[in-house]
Design a protein around this motif. Structure first.
Motif, PDB file in Angstrom:
ATOM      1  N   GLU A 187       0.827  -1.208   0.000  1.00 60.11           N
ATOM      2  CA  GLU A 187       0.000   0.000   0.000  1.00 60.11           C
ATOM      3  C   GLU A 187       0.862   1.260   0.000  1.00 60.11           C
ATOM      4  O   GLU A 187       0.542   2.254  -0.660  1.00 60.11           O
ATOM      5  N   GLN A 188       1.976   1.237   0.747  1.00 64.33           N
ATOM      6  CA  GLN A 188       2.861   2.398   0.797  1.00 64.33           C
ATOM      7  C   GLN A 188       3.562   2.632  -0.531  1.00 64.33           C
ATOM      8  O   GLN A 188       3.910   3.766  -0.854  1.00 64.33           O
ATOM      9  N   ALA A 193       2.157   6.195  -6.247  1.00 63.67           N
ATOM     10  CA  ALA A 193       2.056   5.870  -7.665  1.00 63.67           C
ATOM     11  C   ALA A 193       0.666   6.190  -8.200  1.00 63.67           C
ATOM     12  O   ALA A 193       0.512   6.749  -9.294  1.00 63.67           O
ATOM     13  N   LYS A 194      -0.363   5.851  -7.435  1.00 64.55           N
ATOM     14  CA  LYS A 194      -1.726   6.092  -7.890  1.00 64.55           C
ATOM     15  C   LYS A 194      -2.052   7.577  -7.966  1.00 64.55           C
ATOM     16  O   LYS A 194      -2.997   7.979  -8.655  1.00 64.55           O
ATOM     17  N   LEU A 198       0.043   8.661 -14.622  1.00 59.69           N
ATOM     18  CA  LEU A 198       0.446   7.385 -15.210  1.00 59.69           C
ATOM     19  C   LEU A 198       0.194   6.207 -14.282  1.00 59.69           C
ATOM     20  O   LEU A 198       0.336   5.049 -14.689  1.00 59.69           O
ATOM     21  N   GLU A 199      -0.132   6.488 -13.036  1.00 62.25           N
ATOM     22  CA  GLU A 199      -0.487   5.480 -12.038  1.00 62.25           C
ATOM     23  C   GLU A 199       0.590   4.417 -11.857  1.00 62.25           C
ATOM     24  O   GLU A 199       0.302   3.227 -11.727  1.00 62.25           O
ATOM     25  N   ARG A 200       1.821   4.819 -11.820  1.00 66.19           N
ATOM     26  CA  ARG A 200       2.942   3.925 -11.521  1.00 66.19           C
ATOM     27  C   ARG A 200       4.110   4.785 -11.065  1.00 66.19           C
ATOM     28  O   ARG A 200       4.204   5.955 -11.439  1.00 66.19           O
ATOM     29  N   ASP A 232       4.469  14.034 -13.805  1.00 67.94           N
ATOM     30  CA  ASP A 232       3.462  15.066 -13.543  1.00 67.94           C
ATOM     31  C   ASP A 232       2.981  15.023 -12.109  1.00 67.94           C
ATOM     32  O   ASP A 232       1.803  15.142 -11.803  1.00 67.94           O
ATOM     33  N   MET A 233       3.928  14.862 -11.180  1.00 68.79           N
ATOM     34  CA  MET A 233       3.589  14.944  -9.755  1.00 68.79           C
ATOM     35  C   MET A 233       3.448  16.419  -9.394  1.00 68.79           C
ATOM     36  O   MET A 233       4.421  17.157  -9.370  1.00 68.79           O
TER      37      MET A 233
END
Length: 234
Positions: A187-188, A193-194, A198-200, A232-233
């Motif tokens: 989960e950490q 990432a989520k 790009l969700e990774r 794109d954080m």
């Protein structure tokens, strides 16, 4: 500090993979190989020459000795990529002051010591720092160090005027390296990432492609910049 044979840059993506946990909340642990030795062997196998050196980046004498060794072996340093850094991934309420005290010397003093020595080298062509990353919520106390790193980038760009040397900072986001993965639950790992489009998390290859561009002839017109390679954080 090596001179590997040049290879064409490829913008391919290396898929992110990590083992799934076998039980709830299980923390990751990874068997560590020897990345310096592996890198030397890979460069040698490709027909290049390489050596691996160990130095404390906060110790100016150790850093000077490392640069001197490279000069003796290869005639000088063409490209410097500084990527030593420490994190203190903890809420302030739980953070050990001794751990916090150990972070700035590596991140800020280490940047200065390596950059200073690199700037003194006559053969240097590129200088790149890799620790300007955007802080995750638990690491916002590190903004001062990141500001210092970015300031060093801009100052060096101007101080090295006329020497055809570029100075840039690559600012990665969450990247699937051992320090990021080790000791964390699934989960950490997945949470930051989520949060990305790009969700990774990024991969070492993602950042390596950015480094390859900035230190190549094609990237030579990029100078004094902070390139945020973070998926794109915001």
């Amino acid at each position: 500090m090596v001179r590997p044979p040049r290879a064409p840059h490829r913008g391919t993506h290396e898929p992110h993979r990590h083992r799934r946990r076998s039980g709830p909340g299980r923390r990751r642990s990874r068997s560590r190989s020897s990345p310096p030795r592996d890198t030397v062997e890979a460069i040698t196998a490709a027909g290049g020459r390489a050596i691996a050196l160990r130095a404390d980046v906060t110790d100016e004498h150790a850093v000077t000795a490392a640069f001197d060794r490279v000069r003796d072996e290869f005639g000088g340093v063409d490209v410097g990529v500084h990527c030593a850094g420490r994190l203190a991934p903890s809420p302030i309420a739980d953070l050990d002051p001794d751990v916090l005290d150990a972070v700035p010397p590596t991140n800020l003093r280490g940047t200065f010591v390596v950059a200073r020595q690199a700037a003194r080298g006559r053969l240097l062509r590129r200088l790149l720092d890799l620790r300007g990353g955007h802080p995750v919520p638990r690491l916002r106390c590190l903004r001062r160090e990141q500001g210092g790193i970015e300031a060093i980038t801009l100052i060096l760009t101007r101080e090295l005027r006329g020497r055809d040397i570029t100075v840039n900072t690559a600012a990665p986001g969450p990247t699937a390296t051992d320090p990021f993965l080790d000791g964390k639950t699934e989960e950490q790992i997945e949470a930051p990432a989520k949060a990305l489009p790009l969700e990774r998390p990024g991969t070492p290859a993602d950042i390596a492609h950015v480094v390859a561009f900035l230190t190549s002839a094609e990237g030579h017109w990029v100078n004094g910049q902070v390139l945020r390679a973070n998926g794109d954080m915001a």
